[in-house]
Write a protein that holds these residues in place. Structure first.
Motif, PDB file in Angstrom:
ATOM      1  N   SER A 211       0.779  -1.206   0.067  1.00 19.02           N
ATOM      2  CA  SER A 211      -0.017   0.137   0.013  1.00 19.02           C
ATOM      3  C   SER A 211       0.789   1.362   0.221  1.00 19.02           C
ATOM      4  CB  SER A 211      -1.211   0.050   1.234  1.00 19.02           C
ATOM      5  OG  SER A 211      -0.397   0.379   2.175  1.00 19.02           O
ATOM      6  N   TRP A 212       1.958   1.229   0.806  1.00 21.41           N
ATOM      7  CA  TRP A 212       2.753   2.524   0.932  1.00 21.41           C
ATOM      8  C   TRP A 212       3.396   2.923  -0.382  1.00 21.41           C
ATOM      9  CZ3 TRP A 212       7.735   2.737  -0.053  1.00 21.41           C
ATOM     10  CH2 TRP A 212       8.611   1.681   0.249  1.00 21.41           C
ATOM     11  N   PRO A 213       3.735   2.102  -1.301  1.00 20.33           N
ATOM     12  CA  PRO A 213       4.074   2.580  -2.508  1.00 20.33           C
ATOM     13  C   PRO A 213       3.240   3.337  -3.428  1.00 20.33           C
ATOM     14  CG  PRO A 213       4.962   0.235  -2.020  1.00 20.33           C
ATOM     15  CD  PRO A 213       3.843   0.546  -1.201  1.00 20.33           C
ATOM     16  N   ILE A 214       1.850   2.819  -3.305  1.00 21.69           N
ATOM     17  CA  ILE A 214       0.728   3.577  -3.910  1.00 21.69           C
ATOM     18  C   ILE A 214       0.726   5.174  -3.558  1.00 21.69           C
ATOM     19  CG2 ILE A 214      -1.533   3.865  -4.391  1.00 21.69           C
ATOM     20  CD1 ILE A 214      -1.653   0.649  -4.441  1.00 21.69           C
ATOM     21  N   GLY A 215       0.892   5.170  -2.094  1.00 17.04           N
ATOM     22  CA  GLY A 215       0.925   6.518  -1.513  1.00 17.04           C
ATOM     23  C   GLY A 215       2.089   7.351  -1.923  1.00 17.04           C
ATOM     24  N   GLN A 216       3.166   6.614  -2.095  1.00 19.38           N
ATOM     25  CA  GLN A 216       4.504   7.321  -2.748  1.00 19.38           C
ATOM     26  C   GLN A 216       4.265   8.011  -4.146  1.00 19.38           C
ATOM     27  OE1 GLN A 216       7.055   7.180  -0.597  1.00 19.38           O
ATOM     28  NE2 GLN A 216       8.819   8.280  -1.845  1.00 19.38           N
ATOM     29  N   PHE A 217       3.534   7.236  -5.008  1.00 16.25           N
ATOM     30  CA  PHE A 217       3.063   7.929  -6.269  1.00 16.25           C
ATOM     31  C   PHE A 217       2.206   9.222  -5.893  1.00 16.25           C
ATOM     32  CE2 PHE A 217       0.124   8.866  -9.425  1.00 16.25           C
ATOM     33  CZ  PHE A 217       0.824   8.585 -10.688  1.00 16.25           C
ATOM     34  N   PHE A 218       1.106   9.172  -5.146  1.00 15.56           N
ATOM     35  CA  PHE A 218       0.393  10.399  -4.862  1.00 15.56           C
ATOM     36  C   PHE A 218       1.218  11.542  -4.356  1.00 15.56           C
ATOM     37  CE2 PHE A 218      -2.774   7.260  -5.787  1.00 15.56           C
ATOM     38  CZ  PHE A 218      -3.656   7.861  -6.592  1.00 15.56           C
ATOM     39  N   ASP A 405      -3.013   7.167   5.036  1.00 16.90           N
ATOM     40  CA  ASP A 405      -3.339   5.942   4.751  1.00 16.90           C
ATOM     41  C   ASP A 405      -4.566   6.058   3.948  1.00 16.90           C
ATOM     42  OD1 ASP A 405      -1.718   4.640   6.587  1.00 16.90           O
ATOM     43  OD2 ASP A 405      -3.038   4.574   8.234  1.00 16.90           O
ATOM     44  N   VAL A 406      -5.245   7.216   3.743  1.00 18.06           N
ATOM     45  CA  VAL A 406      -6.334   7.292   2.976  1.00 18.06           C
ATOM     46  C   VAL A 406      -5.806   7.215   1.328  1.00 18.06           C
ATOM     47  CG1 VAL A 406      -8.182   9.050   2.405  1.00 18.06           C
ATOM     48  CG2 VAL A 406      -7.567   8.812   4.430  1.00 18.06           C
ATOM     49  N   MET A 407      -4.634   7.898   1.206  1.00 16.17           N
ATOM     50  CA  MET A 407      -4.293   7.893   0.028  1.00 16.17           C
ATOM     51  C   MET A 407      -3.847   6.658  -0.484  1.00 16.17           C
ATOM     52  SD  MET A 407      -1.830  11.411  -0.785  1.00 16.17           S
ATOM     53  CE  MET A 407      -0.562  10.844   0.296  1.00 16.17           C
ATOM     54  N   CYS A 408      -3.352   5.793   0.261  1.00 22.81           N
ATOM     55  CA  CYS A 408      -2.606   4.502   0.012  1.00 22.81           C
ATOM     56  C   CYS A 408      -4.056   3.572  -0.298  1.00 22.81           C
ATOM     57  CB  CYS A 408      -2.036   3.957   0.979  1.00 22.81           C
ATOM     58  SG  CYS A 408      -0.409   4.862   1.390  1.00 22.81           S
ATOM     59  N   LYS A 409      -4.943   3.462   0.596  1.00 23.13           N
ATOM     60  CA  LYS A 409      -5.978   2.507   0.666  1.00 23.13           C
ATOM     61  C   LYS A 409      -6.913   2.809  -0.674  1.00 23.13           C
ATOM     62  CE  LYS A 409      -8.479  -0.666   2.293  1.00 23.13           C
ATOM     63  NZ  LYS A 409      -9.953  -0.539   1.628  1.00 23.13           N
ATOM     64  N   TYR A 424     -12.251   8.372  -5.547  1.00 22.95           N
ATOM     65  CA  TYR A 424     -11.151   8.599  -4.862  1.00 22.95           C
ATOM     66  C   TYR A 424     -11.041  10.165  -4.276  1.00 22.95           C
ATOM     67  CZ  TYR A 424      -6.003   8.348  -3.823  1.00 22.95           C
ATOM     68  OH  TYR A 424      -4.699   8.523  -3.355  1.00 22.95           O
ATOM     69  N   SER A 425     -11.334  11.036  -5.103  1.00 17.33           N
ATOM     70  CA  SER A 425     -11.096  12.408  -4.852  1.00 17.33           C
ATOM     71  C   SER A 425     -12.368  12.660  -3.654  1.00 17.33           C
ATOM     72  CB  SER A 425     -11.548  13.099  -5.907  1.00 17.33           C
ATOM     73  OG  SER A 425     -10.500  13.180  -6.813  1.00 17.33           O
ATOM     74  N   GLU A 426     -13.482  12.186  -3.986  1.00 13.85           N
ATOM     75  CA  GLU A 426     -14.678  12.424  -2.937  1.00 13.85           C
ATOM     76  C   GLU A 426     -14.032  11.697  -1.400  1.00 13.85           C
ATOM     77  OE1 GLU A 426     -17.551  13.742  -2.345  1.00 13.85           O
ATOM     78  OE2 GLU A 426     -17.259  14.875  -4.145  1.00 13.85           O
ATOM     79  N   ASN A 427     -13.499  10.733  -1.518  1.00 14.72           N
ATOM     80  CA  ASN A 427     -12.753  10.013  -0.073  1.00 14.72           C
ATOM     81  C   ASN A 427     -11.874  10.947   0.364  1.00 14.72           C
ATOM     82  OD1 ASN A 427     -14.966   7.915  -0.697  1.00 14.72           O
ATOM     83  ND2 ASN A 427     -13.279   6.585  -1.358  1.00 14.72           N
TER      84      ASN A 427
END
Length: 440
Positions: A211-218, A405-409, A424-427
């Motif tokens: 999950s955290w690698p996805i957050g890294q992109f954002f 964690d919100v960005m990742c999940k 995604y943006s709404e969340n």
């Protein structure tokens, strides 16, 4: 008679216990700056009234070889300061949860690392270190991250997290691809690598199961979209007026990578360790991580040729950037009963030779001036990009605490087809407003 004697005996024991407690407490006080209150006797080591060895509790989020380097320096400190014992702890993934509980009870370690949150999360718990000798040597690039407008110095930064995505130089050379400077160039490079390799090489490898690698992109590309362009949304993100409909472009960019086949097919089941392995074996061209991926991959393939590249610009007219901020730090708990010993410990790590050891263990530039960069093959990249703009991590400045964690999940859910970029943006908007309100 026996009853009367029994009461007398109890009274004597209680009085003795009270006297012992009073003696034990005498001289143990003192404020966080090491100055005793009236009637107290400050101790040269910073605690225990000088009657016994001081024990410093020291805790870091760092793991692996860099943690071993910190431990080795701490051991040398104890050798040179036999009156101070260091209780060193590196709990790894549990660090953040442990620190949250310690903050809630206001019982923090004497010395601890702040993992990017010295000012925002830990600021109220940290002593001001501006009068320490090393404080005047803070590198200009890291200084804004560890000081405030009043001049408070929150932590000692032994290195600085200056970086961006990385690339496998051998793969780019094989397929005739240049290091991309813009988002469009990155997409063109990814298409070339996917096509020419027949799908055998993942243009961009992400260990999405972690999950955290996805957050890294954002975290990387949110700056390129919303902060670094001349016309940006930085102020709106800070004051709470940001239009979250604008945010749709970022999750859409990420989803496009998957739909175009530019991500590894197992993105949702692969782990970070799989990214390192693929990168080492020439099965991945780009890693949206940071320079640490190169070091991990070199442990598998010492002959790996790889480099750091800036975060590509996304908006027309903008230029590439780097991300920066804290990496390895030591701060002193403002209510530490061993303040003087804690400051002595931090000052020991501020010695040039120790700063150099810590920075080299992470292949990063040092946090203090006067220490040469020793980042192996990455040294040339840091020199090459030394004049590029460096922005702090997006979530540490523009999002309330708890949004990571919100960005990742949500990124995982979107790649799995459970939500759309709009959702995604709404969340993000819901959690942003909730956490922002809770913190005010």
């Amino acid at each position: 008679m026996r009853k009367t004697n029994w009461f007398k005996m109890i009274s004597v024991v209680m009085a003795a216990a009270f006297l012992l407690a009073a003696c034990g407490n005498a001289g143990t006080g003192g404020n966080p700056d090491g100055e005793g209150s009236a009637g107290e006797t400050p101790n040269a080591a910073g605690g225990n009234g000088g009657n016994s060895k001081v024990t410093l509790t020291v805790m870091t989020n760092v793991v692996g070889e860099p943690a071993k380097v910190l431990q080795d320096i701490a051991n040398k400190f104890m050798d040179e300061n036999p009156d101070i014992k260091v209780d060193f702890s590196a709990p790894g993934a549990e660090y953040e949860n442990i620190m949250k509980m310690k903050m809630a009870s206001n019982e923090l370690p004497d010395v601890f690392s702040t993992h990017g949150w010295a000012k925002v999360r830990y600021g109220q718990y940290l002593a001001d270190l501006k009068d320490e000798e090393w404080a005047s040597k803070l590198d200009a690039s890291i200084k804004p991250s560890v000081t405030d407008e009043e001049g408070k110095v929150y932590v000692l930064p032994m290195d600085q997290d200056k970086g961006g995505p990385v690339y496998n130089a051998s793969v780019l050379e094989e397929y005739g691809v240049e290091v991309p400077a813009t988002w469009d160039e990155l997409l063109q490079a990814a298409e070339t690598i996917k096509t020419k390799s027949g799908g055998k090489v993942a243009p961009i490898h992400i260990g999405g199961a972690d999950s955290w690698p996805i957050g890294q992109f954002f975290d990387f590309y949110a700056t390129s979209v919303f902060v670094s362009p001349e016309q940006n949304d930085a102020e709106q993100l800070l004051d709470g007026t940001f239009d979250w409909n604008k945010f749709d472009v970022l999750p859409q960019m990420f989803l496009d990578l998957q739909e175009k086949g530019y991500l590894n097919k197992d993105v949702l089941t692969a782990k970070y360790s799989d990214s390192a392995k693929a990168f080492a074996e020439g099965k991945a061209a780009f890693g949206v991580y940071g320079p640490f991926l190169i070091e991990e991959a070199k442990a598998i393939n010492p002959e790996l040729k790889a480099g750091l590249m800036p975060i590509q610009s996304v908006v027309a007219g903008d230029t590439p950037t780097l991300v920066g901020g804290e990496k390895t730090t030591w701060g002193v708990w403002k209510d530490s009963p061993n303040s003087e010993a804690a400051r002595k410990f931090v000052a020991y790590f501020a010695k040039p030779e120790n700063v150099a050891l810590v920075a080299a263990s992470n292949a990063l530039p040092p946090g203090l001036e006067g220490v040469a960069i020793d980042a192996g093959s990455l040294t040339a990249d840091y020199e090459k990009y030394k004049d590029l703009r460096v922005f702090p991590y997006f979530d540490r400045v523009y999002l309330p605490n708890g949004m990571w964690d919100v960005m990742c999940k949500n990124g995982q859910d979107m790649l799995a087809g459970a939500i759309t970029p709009r959702e995604y943006s709404e969340n993000m908007k819901k959690e942003y407003e909730r956490l922002r309100a809770a913190s005010q």
